[in-house]
Design a protein around this motif. Structure first.
Motif: not given
Length: 584
Positions: A174-178, A183-192, A569-577
């Motif tokens: 999963m993404p390592v998030v520390d 509010d402006t974070y671009k979740f669509e750029e989040l990578r596993r 699936l609902s989460e995968l749709i939000l994460m195009p990468l």
């Protein structure tokens, strides 16, 4: 994931009343800002307390108050096939999908209950998000006792590591998030990221927590029962590094990962021993009791057990939902499988059953050196067998002043039947319940999430893979066996032979403790273990019994795609990468 990651926890009446303030003296909208929360040391502590709401209860809090053992080959859940709507039946039927996971069905207490298991993905991310918020803000909080602040920071890091471990062992890297999300974070750029990158992050958090001198090894007061400790950090690191080195996540066979895992568990055993941890002397009694909380407890093995929740705590549910029909309870629940029974050695230390000559497990390969007899299969077995399994004609104890023997033969009071209240394979679960307990509310057992025995076996497995069957590997396994007065493993085993013995040892020592379901996956042997479970159908002939092996149930959840749980699936749709896990 956007929705719950961005949401901010509302603190109102509960927090304020806990701080001794007027519960009506709150903001007009009933909420507090993060700045207000972290300007008050008590409210900052309450914020961290709220993170624990994301922990599942494990144990027997799965639908319908069942155990995770029934999702693996160590047990048959007797809801199947009588109730095909229950989670175990739907698991056996292969209904796991990217848009639906049978493990997420709540245990009959309502969709928003915090008293049942389910939604590991959502809960784990919520826990990670909240610990990041805590760690991002706690620096500015002034504590009257700075030692408490240091302790809470270490506790938060251990919680973050725990949630990451629970997340990745089910879903993979999963993404390592520390950092706290903005509010402006671009979740669509989040990578596993890779599994091992997550393991590195988990280890870093645990090591920082372990290094904190004000983070205690034990909880010593009842009001703090359920809080994480330095010992928990050791357990999380030990398990995470072992998983990261295992075949499922170490496809290249990198030996340095095994060495890292071995060293992590070796250090944990050394430091936990120095802190007074030791194996409990009585294997059976250990599981039907709860830890005593003081600086020098009689229970020196438990590292973390799930605290009681409402009236349906672990011992109550074990009595009612995994019961022998003539001795109370609502249903038979999870019955130990013949495969688990076959895994127990004979008392002389020799394996009884070496494997099977057929795919249906009807023809066991008997170890001639063991002394095992198919006519009397329950004689002279490993003491852990008698502490875990009720079998036909086993002496239960006195009931209403008379001796009672388990009647799981055909036509017996506890006999095989298609009813949920009866075993389907000839066995009942004994572990976790005192035979003298005849009332659901008189038990004391709590589910033990982490204990020292696991770390011994974690070390043995990792060290054998890294260095071969050294004396240290023998010592670790034999320490666990010696607790129940089992002979040590015979000398001269090869690395492959030692691997097999360690896997068997994990199967019996950790039975029904939520390890087997993940072990067979990380070893990539799911297709060899989970196609079916079996039992023995006993027939009474006068004063004797004759038995034949039978299939309790076949399953469809053993193919390679079941090695890793699909991302919702609902989460995968939000994460195009992101890519879905293999086979889904």
């Amino acid at each position: 994931m956007k929705t719950f990651i961005r949401s901010i926890l509302a603190f109102a009446v509960l927090i304020l009343s806990g701080c001794g303030k007027d519960p009506l003296d709150i903001m007009p909208d009933g909420r507090l800002t993060l700045e207000e929360v972290f300007n008050d040391e008590m409210m900052a502590g309450e914020y961290l307390n709220s993170v624990y709401d994301n922990l599942n209860h494990y144990g027997t809090a799965y639908d319908y108050w069942t155990m995770l053992a029934g999702y693996s080959d160590e047990a048959h859940d007797n809801d199947f096939p009588q109730d095909m709507g229950r989670a175990p039946s739907r698991w056996y039927n292969g209904e796991l999908r990217p848009n639906w996971n049978p493990m997420d069905i709540y245990a009959s207490v309502g969709a928003n209950s915090t008293e049942a298991n389910g939604h590991y993905y959502r809960k784990s991310w919520a826990g990670i998000r909240q610990t990041n918020i805590f760690l991002a803000n706690i620096g500015k909080t002034v504590f009257a006792n700075p030692q408490m602040k240091s302790r809470l920071i270490a506790e938060a890091k251990t919680l973050r590591a725990f949630f990451y471990l629970e997340l990745i062992k089910m879903y993979g890297g999963m993404p390592v998030v520390d950092q706290a999300f903005t509010d402006t974070y671009k979740f669509e750029e989040l990578r596993r990221q890779s599994f091992w990158e997550c393991v590195d992050f988990i280890s870093k958090n645990c090591e920082e927590a372990i290094a904190e001198p004000y983070f205690p090894y034990r909880i010593t007061a009842e009001p703090e029962r359920g809080r994480f400790t330095k010992a928990v950090a050791h357990s999380v690191r030990s398990q995470a590094t072992l998983f990261g080195a295992s075949p499922l996540w170490n496809t290249g066979g990198d030996q340095t990962r095994w060495q890292t895992a071995a060293e992590a568990s070796r250090l944990s055993l050394e430091q936990l021993s120095d802190a007074g941890f030791a194996l409990h002397p009585d294997y059976e009694a250990y599981f039907y009791s709860r830890s005593d909380l003081n600086a020098n407890p009689s229970d020196k093995e438990t590292i973390y057990e799930i605290k009681p929740y409402r009236s349906y705590e672990f011992s109550h549910l074990m009595f009612r939902m995994h019961a022998i029909p003539t001795l109370g309870g609502d249903k038979a629940g999870c019955s130990p499988s013949q495969e688990l029974v076959d895994a127990y050695d004979m008392k002389n230390g020799e394996p009884a059953i070496l494997g099977y000559a057929d795919e249906d497990h009807m023809r066991p390969i008997i170890n001639a050196a063991s002394g095992y007899s198919e006519a009397n299969p329950y004689v002279n077995r490993d003491p852990r067998f008698y502490a875990t399994v009720w079998y036909n004609n086993a002496y239960y104890g006195e009931v209403n002043g008379k001796p009672y023997y388990i009647q799981s033969y055909l036509g017996g009071a506890d006999g095989i039947s298609n009813l949920m209240q009866r075993t389907r394979n000839g066995y009942y679960l004994r572990k976790f319940r005192n035979p003298k307990q005849l009332d659901p509310n008189s038990g004391t057992a709590l589910f033990k999430k982490y204990r020292l025995g696991e770390i011994y076996l974690n070390y043995a497995e990792a060290a054998n893979e890294a260095f071969g069957p050294t004396q240290e590997v023998y010592n670790a396994v034999n320490t666990v066996r010696a607790r129940v007065e089992m002979p040590g493993l015979k000398p001269g085993l090869s690395k492959d032979e030692m691997r097999e013995r360690i896997r068997r040892e994990r199967q019996v020592e950790l039975a029904f403790e939520e390890h087997r379901i993940w072990d067979v996956r990380r070893w990539k042997i799911l297709d060899k273990t989970d196609k079916l479970t079996t039992g023995i159908e006993w027939t009474k002939n006068g004063n004797s019994f004759s038995g034949k092996r039978m299939i309790a149930g076949r399953r469809k959840s053993w193919t390679d795609n079941h090695l890793i749980i699909p991302i919702p699936l609902s989460e995968l749709i939000l994460m195009p990468l992101w890519e879905q896990n293999p086979g889904w």
